[in-house]
Design a protein around this motif. Structure first.
Motif, PDB file in Angstrom:
ATOM      1  N   GLY A   1       0.827  -1.198   0.000  1.00  0.00           N
ATOM      2  CA  GLY A   1       0.000   0.000   0.000  1.00  0.00           C
ATOM      3  C   GLY A   1       0.863   1.250   0.000  1.00  0.00           C
ATOM      4  N   TYR A   2       0.243   2.357  -0.303  1.00  0.00           N
ATOM      5  CA  TYR A   2       0.946   3.641  -0.324  1.00  0.00           C
ATOM      6  C   TYR A   2       0.097   4.669   0.418  1.00  0.00           C
ATOM      7  CZ  TYR A   2       2.675   8.105  -2.047  1.00  0.00           C
ATOM      8  OH  TYR A   2       3.154   9.380  -2.130  1.00  0.00           O
ATOM      9  N   VAL A   3       0.718   5.390   1.341  1.00  0.00           N
ATOM     10  CA  VAL A   3       0.055   6.476   2.060  1.00  0.00           C
ATOM     11  C   VAL A   3       0.737   7.776   1.644  1.00  0.00           C
ATOM     12  CG1 VAL A   3      -0.471   7.449   4.314  1.00  0.00           C
ATOM     13  CG2 VAL A   3      -0.485   4.968   4.005  1.00  0.00           C
ATOM     14  N   PRO A   4       0.005   8.718   1.058  1.00  0.00           N
ATOM     15  CA  PRO A   4       0.612   9.987   0.638  1.00  0.00           C
ATOM     16  C   PRO A   4       1.236  10.745   1.810  1.00  0.00           C
ATOM     17  CG  PRO A   4      -1.555   9.724  -0.348  1.00  0.00           C
ATOM     18  CD  PRO A   4      -1.407   8.635   0.681  1.00  0.00           C
ATOM     19  N   PHE A   5       2.206  11.579   1.501  1.00  0.00           N
ATOM     20  CA  PHE A   5       2.901  12.396   2.482  1.00  0.00           C
ATOM     21  C   PHE A   5       1.904  13.197   3.313  1.00  0.00           C
ATOM     22  CE2 PHE A   5       4.837  16.480   3.647  1.00  0.00           C
ATOM     23  CZ  PHE A   5       5.870  16.018   4.438  1.00  0.00           C
ATOM     24  N   ALA A   6       2.125  13.235   4.615  1.00  0.00           N
ATOM     25  CA  ALA A   6       1.354  14.014   5.593  1.00  0.00           C
ATOM     26  C   ALA A   6      -0.046  13.468   5.863  1.00  0.00           C
ATOM     27  CB  ALA A   6       1.284  15.487   5.200  1.00  0.00           C
ATOM     28  N   TYR A   7      -0.388  12.302   5.346  1.00  0.00           N
ATOM     29  CA  TYR A   7      -1.661  11.673   5.692  1.00  0.00           C
ATOM     30  C   TYR A   7      -1.481  10.903   6.993  1.00  0.00           C
ATOM     31  CZ  TYR A   7      -4.274  12.299   1.311  1.00  0.00           C
ATOM     32  OH  TYR A   7      -4.977  12.815   0.256  1.00  0.00           O
ATOM     33  N   GLY A   8      -2.485  10.947   7.846  1.00  0.00           N
ATOM     34  CA  GLY A   8      -2.485  10.117   9.034  1.00  0.00           C
ATOM     35  C   GLY A   8      -2.896   8.705   8.658  1.00  0.00           C
ATOM     36  N   GLN A   9      -2.558   7.754   9.509  1.00  0.00           N
ATOM     37  CA  GLN A   9      -2.932   6.382   9.207  1.00  0.00           C
ATOM     38  C   GLN A   9      -3.212   5.601  10.482  1.00  0.00           C
ATOM     39  OE1 GLN A   9       0.344   4.048   7.628  1.00  0.00           O
ATOM     40  NE2 GLN A   9       1.758   5.608   8.330  1.00  0.00           N
ATOM     41  N   HIS A  10      -4.029   4.598  10.330  1.00  0.00           N
ATOM     42  CA  HIS A  10      -4.360   3.689  11.430  1.00  0.00           C
ATOM     43  C   HIS A  10      -4.342   2.292  10.838  1.00  0.00           C
ATOM     44  CE1 HIS A  10      -6.529   1.793  14.730  1.00  0.00           C
ATOM     45  NE2 HIS A  10      -7.331   1.270  13.809  1.00  0.00           N
ATOM     46  N   ILE A  11      -3.591   1.389  11.449  1.00  0.00           N
ATOM     47  CA  ILE A  11      -3.520   0.011  10.978  1.00  0.00           C
ATOM     48  C   ILE A  11      -4.189  -0.870  12.015  1.00  0.00           C
ATOM     49  CG2 ILE A  11      -1.978  -1.932  10.510  1.00  0.00           C
ATOM     50  CD1 ILE A  11      -0.707   1.477   9.844  1.00  0.00           C
ATOM     51  N   GLU A  12      -5.084  -1.728  11.561  1.00  0.00           N
ATOM     52  CA  GLU A  12      -5.789  -2.639  12.468  1.00  0.00           C
ATOM     53  C   GLU A  12      -5.820  -4.026  11.848  1.00  0.00           C
ATOM     54  OE1 GLU A  12     -10.130  -3.067  14.659  1.00  0.00           O
ATOM     55  OE2 GLU A  12      -9.723  -1.350  13.374  1.00  0.00           O
ATOM     56  N   ASN A  13      -5.409  -5.022  12.613  1.00  0.00           N
ATOM     57  CA  ASN A  13      -5.445  -6.404  12.162  1.00  0.00           C
ATOM     58  C   ASN A  13      -6.841  -6.965  12.414  1.00  0.00           C
ATOM     59  OD1 ASN A  13      -5.010  -9.043  11.483  1.00  0.00           O
ATOM     60  ND2 ASN A  13      -3.481  -9.443  13.054  1.00  0.00           N
ATOM     61  N   LEU A  14      -7.583  -7.236  11.357  1.00  0.00           N
ATOM     62  CA  LEU A  14      -8.938  -7.773  11.487  1.00  0.00           C
ATOM     63  C   LEU A  14      -8.951  -9.294  11.386  1.00  0.00           C
ATOM     64  CD1 LEU A  14     -10.858  -5.172   9.296  1.00  0.00           C
ATOM     65  CD2 LEU A  14     -10.586  -5.203  11.779  1.00  0.00           C
TER      66      LEU A  14
END
Length: 88
Positions: free
Chosen positions: A19-32
């Motif tokens: 995956g790719y997250v653009p610069f300055a974007y916040g992110q949350h990762i959750e294992n479902l």
């Protein structure tokens, strides 16, 4: 991932996905899933900065975070003000 002005996206990733997250974007990762998650994050910069959402909320006046997110004042004031590592 999320950015300003309500821009957000949710992605379901599978084994081997990239995956790719653009610069300055916040992110949350959750294992479902039920298996342990192995997550590798890489940056294009030698400098890394992290801002915990909990820490950000704790250092915002409780009436602002509480009123905005419909949280009790007690909960807003109980949030940890320091950043907590995910892995020690």
């Amino acid at each position: 991932m999320f950015a300003s002005s309500g821009v957000a996206g949710t992605f379901d990733m599978r084994v081997g996905d990239v995956g790719y997250v653009p610069f300055a974007y916040g992110q949350h990762i959750e294992n479902l899933g039920t298996e342990p998650l192995v997550f590798l994050e890489m940056f294009r910069s030698l400098r890394f900065e992290s801002v915990s959402l909990t820490q950000w909320m704790a250092n915002t006046p409780p009436e602002v975070s509480g009123d905005t997110l419909n949280l009790s004042r007690e909960l807003s004031e109980a949030l940890p003000r320091d950043q907590r590592p995910v892995i020690r």
